[in-house]
Scaffold this motif. Structure first.
Motif, short mmCIF file in Angstrom:
data_model
loop_
_atom_site.label_atom_id
_atom_site.label_comp_id
_atom_site.label_asym_id
_atom_site.label_seq_id
_atom_site.Cartn_x
_atom_site.Cartn_y
_atom_site.Cartn_z
N ALA A 1 0.88 -1.17 0.00
CA ALA A 1 0.00 0.00 0.00
C ALA A 1 0.91 1.22 0.00
O ALA A 1 1.64 1.46 0.97
CB ALA A 1 -0.90 0.01 1.23
N ILE A 2 0.91 1.97 -1.10
CA ILE A 2 1.89 3.04 -1.30
C ILE A 2 1.20 4.34 -1.69
O ILE A 2 0.25 4.34 -2.48
CB ILE A 2 2.90 2.66 -2.42
N ILE A 3 1.67 5.42 -1.12
CA ILE A 3 1.26 6.77 -1.51
C ILE A 3 2.48 7.46 -2.10
O ILE A 3 3.55 7.48 -1.48
CB ILE A 3 0.74 7.59 -0.32
N SER A 4 2.36 8.01 -3.32
CA SER A 4 3.49 8.66 -3.98
C SER A 4 3.10 10.05 -4.46
O SER A 4 1.97 10.27 -4.92
CB SER A 4 3.96 7.83 -5.19
N LEU A 5 4.03 10.98 -4.33
CA LEU A 5 3.86 12.34 -4.82
C LEU A 5 5.20 12.80 -5.35
O LEU A 5 6.12 13.10 -4.58
CB LEU A 5 3.35 13.28 -3.72
N GLY A 6 5.35 12.81 -6.68
CA GLY A 6 6.65 13.14 -7.25
C GLY A 6 7.66 12.08 -6.86
O GLY A 6 7.43 10.88 -7.00
N GLY A 7 8.80 12.49 -6.33
CA GLY A 7 9.83 11.54 -5.92
C GLY A 7 9.63 11.00 -4.51
O GLY A 7 10.36 10.11 -4.08
N LEU A 8 8.61 11.51 -3.79
CA LEU A 8 8.36 11.09 -2.41
C LEU A 8 7.35 9.95 -2.38
O LEU A 8 6.29 10.03 -3.00
CB LEU A 8 7.83 12.26 -1.59
N SER A 9 7.68 8.87 -1.68
CA SER A 9 6.79 7.72 -1.52
C SER A 9 6.81 7.26 -0.08
O SER A 9 7.81 7.43 0.63
CB SER A 9 7.21 6.56 -2.44
N MET A 10 5.69 6.65 0.36
CA MET A 10 5.61 6.10 1.71
C MET A 10 4.55 5.02 1.74
O MET A 10 3.65 4.99 0.89
CB MET A 10 5.28 7.20 2.72
N GLY A 11 4.66 4.11 2.70
CA GLY A 11 3.66 3.06 2.83
C GLY A 11 4.27 1.73 3.21
O GLY A 11 5.27 1.66 3.94
N SER B 1 5.66 -1.88 1.50
CA SER B 1 6.08 -2.55 0.27
C SER B 1 7.40 -3.26 0.52
O SER B 1 7.91 -3.27 1.64
CB SER B 1 6.22 -1.54 -0.88
N ASP B 2 7.94 -3.86 -0.53
CA ASP B 2 9.25 -4.47 -0.41
C ASP B 2 10.30 -3.40 -0.15
O ASP B 2 10.20 -2.28 -0.65
CB ASP B 2 9.62 -5.21 -1.70
N THR B 3 11.30 -3.74 0.65
CA THR B 3 12.37 -2.82 0.96
C THR B 3 13.05 -2.31 -0.32
O THR B 3 13.08 -3.00 -1.34
CB THR B 3 13.42 -3.48 1.86
N LEU B 4 13.59 -1.13 -0.25
CA LEU B 4 14.38 -0.59 -1.36
C LEU B 4 15.53 -1.52 -1.69
O LEU B 4 15.97 -1.58 -2.84
CB LEU B 4 14.90 0.80 -0.96
N TYR B 5 16.01 -2.27 -0.73
CA TYR B 5 17.15 -3.17 -0.91
C TYR B 5 16.78 -4.43 -1.70
O TYR B 5 17.65 -5.17 -2.15
CB TYR B 5 17.72 -3.56 0.45
N ASP B 6 15.49 -4.70 -1.87
CA ASP B 6 15.04 -5.94 -2.49
C ASP B 6 15.31 -5.93 -3.99
O ASP B 6 14.68 -5.19 -4.74
CB ASP B 6 13.54 -6.12 -2.24
N ALA B 7 16.25 -6.74 -4.44
CA ALA B 7 16.57 -6.87 -5.86
C ALA B 7 17.50 -8.06 -6.04
O ALA B 7 18.28 -8.41 -5.14
CB ALA B 7 17.25 -5.61 -6.40
N GLY B 8 17.41 -8.69 -7.19
CA GLY B 8 18.26 -9.82 -7.49
C GLY B 8 18.39 -10.01 -8.98
O GLY B 8 18.05 -9.13 -9.77
N ASP C 1 12.84 -7.85 2.17
CA ASP C 1 11.54 -8.29 2.63
C ASP C 1 10.64 -7.06 2.71
O ASP C 1 11.09 -5.94 2.43
CB ASP C 1 11.66 -8.96 4.00
N ARG C 2 9.38 -7.23 3.13
CA ARG C 2 8.47 -6.09 3.20
C ARG C 2 8.74 -5.23 4.43
O ARG C 2 9.10 -5.73 5.49
CB ARG C 2 7.02 -6.57 3.22
N VAL C 3 8.53 -3.92 4.27
CA VAL C 3 8.78 -2.96 5.34
C VAL C 3 7.77 -1.82 5.26
O VAL C 3 7.13 -1.60 4.24
CB VAL C 3 10.19 -2.35 5.25
N HIS C 4 7.63 -1.08 6.35
CA HIS C 4 7.00 0.22 6.32
C HIS C 4 8.10 1.22 5.98
O HIS C 4 9.20 1.15 6.54
CB HIS C 4 6.38 0.56 7.68
N PHE C 5 7.83 2.16 5.08
CA PHE C 5 8.93 2.99 4.60
C PHE C 5 8.48 4.39 4.22
O PHE C 5 7.29 4.67 4.01
CB PHE C 5 9.55 2.34 3.35
N ILE C 6 9.45 5.28 4.13
CA ILE C 6 9.31 6.57 3.50
C ILE C 6 10.59 6.81 2.71
O ILE C 6 11.69 6.57 3.24
CB ILE C 6 9.05 7.71 4.51
#
Length: 279
Positions: free
Chosen positions: A51-61, A63-70, A81-86
């Motif tokens: 569940a994500i809210i985005s405005l321009g380059g700002l996002s929060m909610g 989702s998967d961590t920014l670190y999640d990639a392979g 893994d999933r996290v609460h983030f801004i």
């Protein structure tokens, strides 16, 4: 060393963190309601992917961590893994971006956020990305780099390298214990890993790839001390992807894993066939 974990309870199983309770409600104390006639109510478990809210380059909610990639194979592990983030993403132009995120990943264990950063470039030849993450609870950090290159119109290659100071939320776990999105008690991690794959697009609808990833010092000191030496792991796999029709894909994956421990070696084969509908 600090290890962090969360418990996930569904259905009517007793909650070890709160005796005599379940998800649905309280259980009777010993000796009370011996006839088992107590109504516990109706329990439910709802999983939210994101569940994500985005405005321009700002996002929060959530989702998967920014670190999640392979890599694009099914044998690799890049951590996450999933996290609460801004987070905030800055686009510098010419495919160059930089993102900084504050993440909460320990279910109110503390209120100190983890810090994750990413810088990358994506152009016609492919992409290159570098991540750095700090787990404020474990007080450990992790680094990762991924490069993807289009060698020809049909031939492509990818590579990954990781390093971590100790077991933490962003650990690259070769056993994929945390791949379900539910935090595990121990993320084994590995001190460093390297991997890569090569793939070929036979037609616009059919492509295949083969690759491997090697993990050194799995579990760090936590495991090597217990077993009397380092534990290493090698994973390899082949994938075949086919687009049946638009937005409906089929994937075949065959994976191999080999575990090397002071007590001996062990290996296994696994695989799956998946049909995926994209909306």
């Amino acid at each position: 060393m600090k290890l962090r974990g969360d418990s996930n309870h569904t259905g009517y199983a007793p909650n070890p963190l709160a005796p005599y309770t379940t998800v649905a409600g309280p259980l009777p104390a010993p000796g009370v309601n011996d006839g088992d006639a107590l109504s516990l109510g109706v329990g439910s478990s709802i999983g939210l992917q994101q569940a994500i809210i985005s405005l321009g380059g700002l996002s929060m909610g959530l989702s998967d961590t920014l670190y999640d990639a392979g890599l694009s194979g099914e044998f690799d592990s890049g951590g996450g893994d999933r996290v609460h983030f801004i987070s905030y993403t800055f686009a510098a132009g010419n495919g160059v971006t930089a993102t900084l995120a504050l993440e909460e990943a320990d279910t109110n264990y503390d209120y100190t956020p983890n810090v994750v950063g990413k810088v990358g470039i994506a152009q016609g030849w492919g992409s290159a990305d570098l991540w750095a993450a700090y787990d404020a609870t474990a007080e450990e950090f992790a680094l990762k780099a991924i490069v993807k290159a289009n060698l020809t119109d049909r031939l492509f290659a990818e590579a990954i390298a990781t390093y971590e100071s100790g077991i933490n939320f962003y650990s690259t776990d070769p056993f994929n214990v945390t791949g379900t999105g539910i935090p595990s008690t121990i993320r084994f991690g590995s001190e460093w890993s390297v991997g890569g794959l090569v793939g070929y697009k036979f037609t616009p609808k059919l492509k295949a790839s083969i690759g491997a990833q090697y993990y050194d010092n799995v579990g760090h000191d936590f495991v090597s001390t217990a077993l009397g030496g380092d534990v290493n792991f090698l994973s390899a796999g082949v994938t075949v992807d086919y687009e049946i029709v638009e937005n409906f894909d089929a994937k075949l994956a065959v994976n191999y894993g080999k575990l090397d421990t002071p007590a001996g070696n062990a290996d296994n084969w696994s695989g799956f066939v998946r049909f995926q509908r994209n909306f």
